[in-house]
Design a protein around this motif. Structure first.
Motif, PDB file in Angstrom:
ATOM      1  N   ARG A   1       0.839  -1.211   0.000  1.00  0.00           N
ATOM      2  CA  ARG A   1       0.000   0.000   0.000  1.00  0.00           C
ATOM      3  C   ARG A   1       0.869   1.254   0.000  1.00  0.00           C
ATOM      4  O   ARG A   1       0.520   2.268  -0.607  1.00  0.00           O
ATOM      5  CB  ARG A   1      -0.928  -0.014   1.217  1.00  0.00           C
ATOM      6  CG  ARG A   1      -2.293   0.644   0.943  1.00  0.00           C
ATOM      7  CD  ARG A   1      -3.311   0.193   1.940  1.00  0.00           C
ATOM      8  NE  ARG A   1      -2.958   0.570   3.285  1.00  0.00           N
ATOM      9  CZ  ARG A   1      -3.296   1.727   3.850  1.00  0.00           C
ATOM     10  NH1 ARG A   1      -4.000   2.607   3.177  1.00  0.00           N
ATOM     11  NH2 ARG A   1      -2.956   1.987   5.092  1.00  0.00           N
ATOM     12  N   SER A   2       2.033   1.167   0.672  1.00  0.00           N
ATOM     13  CA  SER A   2       2.947   2.314   0.624  1.00  0.00           C
ATOM     14  C   SER A   2       3.492   2.491  -0.791  1.00  0.00           C
ATOM     15  O   SER A   2       3.720   3.619  -1.242  1.00  0.00           O
ATOM     16  CB  SER A   2       4.104   2.112   1.614  1.00  0.00           C
ATOM     17  OG  SER A   2       4.994   1.108   1.174  1.00  0.00           O
ATOM     18  N   GLY A   3       3.666   1.360  -1.505  1.00  0.00           N
ATOM     19  CA  GLY A   3       4.086   1.454  -2.902  1.00  0.00           C
ATOM     20  C   GLY A   3       3.006   2.049  -3.781  1.00  0.00           C
ATOM     21  O   GLY A   3       3.295   2.822  -4.699  1.00  0.00           O
ATOM     22  N   VAL A   4       1.763   1.691  -3.486  1.00  0.00           N
ATOM     23  CA  VAL A   4       0.637   2.249  -4.255  1.00  0.00           C
ATOM     24  C   VAL A   4       0.595   3.768  -4.095  1.00  0.00           C
ATOM     25  O   VAL A   4       0.278   4.507  -5.044  1.00  0.00           O
ATOM     26  CB  VAL A   4      -0.693   1.613  -3.793  1.00  0.00           C
ATOM     27  CG1 VAL A   4      -1.887   2.355  -4.394  1.00  0.00           C
ATOM     28  CG2 VAL A   4      -0.730   0.141  -4.184  1.00  0.00           C
ATOM     29  N   ASN A   5       0.929   4.241  -2.907  1.00  0.00           N
ATOM     30  CA  ASN A   5       0.898   5.687  -2.662  1.00  0.00           C
ATOM     31  C   ASN A   5       1.940   6.446  -3.477  1.00  0.00           C
ATOM     32  O   ASN A   5       1.852   7.671  -3.608  1.00  0.00           O
ATOM     33  CB  ASN A   5       1.113   5.966  -1.172  1.00  0.00           C
ATOM     34  CG  ASN A   5      -0.067   5.525  -0.338  1.00  0.00           C
ATOM     35  OD1 ASN A   5      -1.200   5.457  -0.827  1.00  0.00           O
ATOM     36  ND2 ASN A   5       0.180   5.191   0.931  1.00  0.00           N
TER      37      ASN A   5
ATOM     38  N   ALA B   1      -1.824   9.793  -8.758  1.00  0.00           N
ATOM     39  CA  ALA B   1      -3.263   9.570  -8.884  1.00  0.00           C
ATOM     40  C   ALA B   1      -3.733   9.741 -10.318  1.00  0.00           C
ATOM     41  O   ALA B   1      -4.707   9.115 -10.754  1.00  0.00           O
ATOM     42  CB  ALA B   1      -4.011  10.533  -7.959  1.00  0.00           C
ATOM     43  N   GLY B   2      -3.027  10.550 -11.064  1.00  0.00           N
ATOM     44  CA  GLY B   2      -3.426  10.805 -12.451  1.00  0.00           C
ATOM     45  C   GLY B   2      -3.394   9.549 -13.313  1.00  0.00           C
ATOM     46  O   GLY B   2      -4.161   9.438 -14.273  1.00  0.00           O
ATOM     47  N   GLN B   3      -2.523   8.593 -12.960  1.00  0.00           N
ATOM     48  CA  GLN B   3      -2.444   7.370 -13.763  1.00  0.00           C
ATOM     49  C   GLN B   3      -3.683   6.502 -13.555  1.00  0.00           C
ATOM     50  O   GLN B   3      -4.177   5.887 -14.504  1.00  0.00           O
ATOM     51  CB  GLN B   3      -1.177   6.600 -13.405  1.00  0.00           C
ATOM     52  CG  GLN B   3       0.087   7.371 -13.744  1.00  0.00           C
ATOM     53  CD  GLN B   3       1.298   6.481 -13.836  1.00  0.00           C
ATOM     54  OE1 GLN B   3       1.182   5.272 -13.982  1.00  0.00           O
ATOM     55  NE2 GLN B   3       2.468   7.080 -13.771  1.00  0.00           N
ATOM     56  N   ALA B   4      -4.163   6.420 -12.330  1.00  0.00           N
ATOM     57  CA  ALA B   4      -5.397   5.679 -12.067  1.00  0.00           C
ATOM     58  C   ALA B   4      -6.582   6.371 -12.743  1.00  0.00           C
ATOM     59  O   ALA B   4      -7.472   5.713 -13.307  1.00  0.00           O
ATOM     60  CB  ALA B   4      -5.630   5.564 -10.561  1.00  0.00           C
ATOM     61  N   GLU B   5      -6.582   7.701 -12.705  1.00  0.00           N
ATOM     62  CA  GLU B   5      -7.669   8.439 -13.349  1.00  0.00           C
ATOM     63  C   GLU B   5      -7.625   8.239 -14.866  1.00  0.00           C
ATOM     64  O   GLU B   5      -8.660   8.103 -15.526  1.00  0.00           O
ATOM     65  CB  GLU B   5      -7.556   9.923 -13.008  1.00  0.00           C
ATOM     66  CG  GLU B   5      -7.803  10.206 -11.522  1.00  0.00           C
ATOM     67  CD  GLU B   5      -7.440  11.637 -11.144  1.00  0.00           C
ATOM     68  OE1 GLU B   5      -6.964  12.379 -12.045  1.00  0.00           O
ATOM     69  OE2 GLU B   5      -7.608  11.994  -9.974  1.00  0.00           O
TER      70      GLU B   5
ATOM     71  N   PRO C   1      -8.218  -4.778 -13.902  1.00  0.00           N
ATOM     72  CA  PRO C   1      -7.230  -4.605 -14.974  1.00  0.00           C
ATOM     73  C   PRO C   1      -6.339  -3.381 -14.770  1.00  0.00           C
ATOM     74  O   PRO C   1      -5.133  -3.419 -15.058  1.00  0.00           O
ATOM     75  CB  PRO C   1      -8.093  -4.460 -16.234  1.00  0.00           C
ATOM     76  CG  PRO C   1      -9.348  -5.187 -15.909  1.00  0.00           C
ATOM     77  CD  PRO C   1      -9.578  -4.917 -14.454  1.00  0.00           C
ATOM     78  N   ALA C   2      -6.912  -2.292 -14.269  1.00  0.00           N
ATOM     79  CA  ALA C   2      -6.097  -1.091 -14.022  1.00  0.00           C
ATOM     80  C   ALA C   2      -5.057  -1.360 -12.937  1.00  0.00           C
ATOM     81  O   ALA C   2      -3.893  -0.934 -13.045  1.00  0.00           O
ATOM     82  CB  ALA C   2      -7.005   0.071 -13.614  1.00  0.00           C
ATOM     83  N   ALA C   3      -5.471  -2.114 -11.905  1.00  0.00           N
ATOM     84  CA  ALA C   3      -4.521  -2.440 -10.836  1.00  0.00           C
ATOM     85  C   ALA C   3      -3.430  -3.363 -11.356  1.00  0.00           C
ATOM     86  O   ALA C   3      -2.241  -3.188 -11.037  1.00  0.00           O
ATOM     87  CB  ALA C   3      -5.268  -3.091  -9.676  1.00  0.00           C
ATOM     88  N   ARG C   4      -3.826  -4.357 -12.159  1.00  0.00           N
ATOM     89  CA  ARG C   4      -2.849  -5.347 -12.641  1.00  0.00           C
ATOM     90  C   ARG C   4      -1.882  -4.756 -13.653  1.00  0.00           C
ATOM     91  O   ARG C   4      -0.683  -5.054 -13.628  1.00  0.00           O
ATOM     92  CB  ARG C   4      -3.602  -6.534 -13.268  1.00  0.00           C
ATOM     93  CG  ARG C   4      -2.701  -7.626 -13.835  1.00  0.00           C
ATOM     94  CD  ARG C   4      -3.529  -8.842 -14.239  1.00  0.00           C
ATOM     95  NE  ARG C   4      -4.501  -8.517 -15.276  1.00  0.00           N
ATOM     96  CZ  ARG C   4      -4.234  -8.511 -16.580  1.00  0.00           C
ATOM     97  NH1 ARG C   4      -3.018  -8.810 -17.004  1.00  0.00           N
ATOM     98  NH2 ARG C   4      -5.168  -8.219 -17.465  1.00  0.00           N
ATOM     99  N   LEU C   5      -2.374  -3.897 -14.524  1.00  0.00           N
ATOM    100  CA  LEU C   5      -1.543  -3.404 -15.625  1.00  0.00           C
ATOM    101  C   LEU C   5      -0.803  -2.112 -15.285  1.00  0.00           C
ATOM    102  O   LEU C   5       0.282  -1.853 -15.824  1.00  0.00           O
ATOM    103  CB  LEU C   5      -2.412  -3.180 -16.865  1.00  0.00           C
ATOM    104  CG  LEU C   5      -3.099  -4.432 -17.437  1.00  0.00           C
ATOM    105  CD1 LEU C   5      -4.071  -4.052 -18.548  1.00  0.00           C
ATOM    106  CD2 LEU C   5      -2.052  -5.418 -17.952  1.00  0.00           C
ATOM    107  N   ILE C   6      -1.382  -1.287 -14.428  1.00  0.00           N
ATOM    108  CA  ILE C   6      -0.812   0.058 -14.219  1.00  0.00           C
ATOM    109  C   ILE C   6      -0.330   0.278 -12.784  1.00  0.00           C
ATOM    110  O   ILE C   6       0.812   0.704 -12.562  1.00  0.00           O
ATOM    111  CB  ILE C   6      -1.866   1.129 -14.593  1.00  0.00           C
ATOM    112  CG1 ILE C   6      -2.202   1.000 -16.083  1.00  0.00           C
ATOM    113  CG2 ILE C   6      -1.354   2.521 -14.260  1.00  0.00           C
ATOM    114  CD1 ILE C   6      -3.333   1.872 -16.536  1.00  0.00           C
TER     115      ILE C   6
END
Length: 224
Positions: free
Chosen positions: A113-117, A121-125, A136-141
């Motif tokens: 989760r610290s890595g996710v931070n 945020a723009g990439q998830a958006e 798929p967004a979590a797995r690929l990006i």
């Protein structure tokens, strides 16, 4: 010195350390898988999954590891019938792996989760903007970048897992701390040398992992 080395030759130090390494390997793989699932639950857009992931992490992370290991041996096996093998020693080995995995999964989750931070945020958006669902967004990006950003905390969790593998002694898994206790009981004149030998053994195992983690975290760091 030669007398102490002769004493050491009567015990299978390498075999005991090898058991710790096996415990660590299997528990590291399992806890990373469980921790990744928990991290996905904690960052998912579904509130019930977020709640379940948060509850697991807070409950398990704040429970002493010894209690979890003893619970596996005294409740999971005899009461709930969780059995991995009919052989007593093999069954307790895998119960110890299970307990270590369940416990360290909460730390793996928080490291990820610290890595996710670290992922903007723009990439998830952007992923949502092009129509990618959450998984798929979590797995690929998100996760590929999160793993690279979480190498250091994941490495620290692995090092803690190596040292915590000695807690398996609580259910009589014959790893190095069990052997150290036996040696101290039988060779009372060499208590301090025995302790230092076991401690140096862990240093020899842990230091290369720490150096590798430092190298990888610098090598694979994502430039922003």
């Amino acid at each position: 010195m030669s007398e102490f080395l002769a004493v050491l030759s009567n015990y299978d130090l390498v075999g005991a350390y090898w058991l710790n390494i096996q415990l660590t390997f299997f528990a590291a793989v399992a806890s990373l898988v469980i921790g990744t699932i928990l991290a996905l639950m904690r960052i998912s857009p579904i509130p019930s999954l977020q709640f379940a992931g948060t509850t697991y992490v807070n409950l398990i992370r704040n429970t002493p590891l010894t209690i979890i290991v003893v619970f596996a041996a005294l409740v999971l096996w005899p009461v709930l019938g969780v059995e991995f093998s009919t052989d007593f020693a093999t069954n307790f080995f895998w119960l110890a792996v299970l307990a270590l995995s369940v416990y360290h999964a909460s730390f793996m989750c928080e490291a990820l989760r610290s890595g996710v931070n670290t992922v903007p945020a723009g990439q998830a958006e952007a992923a949502r903007a092009i129509g990618l669902p959450f998984l798929p967004a979590a797995r690929l990006i998100i996760l590929p970048q999160a793993f690279r950003g979480a190498i250091a905390p994941l490495g620290n969790t692995l090092i803690a897992l190596i040292k915590n593998s000695t807690v398996a002694a609580a259910i009589s898994v014959p790893e190095i701390s069990i052997l150290m206790k036996e040696m101290m009981e039988n060779e009372g004149n060499y208590v301090i040398p025995i302790f230092l030998t076991v401690a140096v053994g862990f240093v020899i195992i842990v230091v290369p992992i720490g150096l590798a983690v430092t190298y990888l975290s610098q090598r694979l760091a994502v430039s922003r």
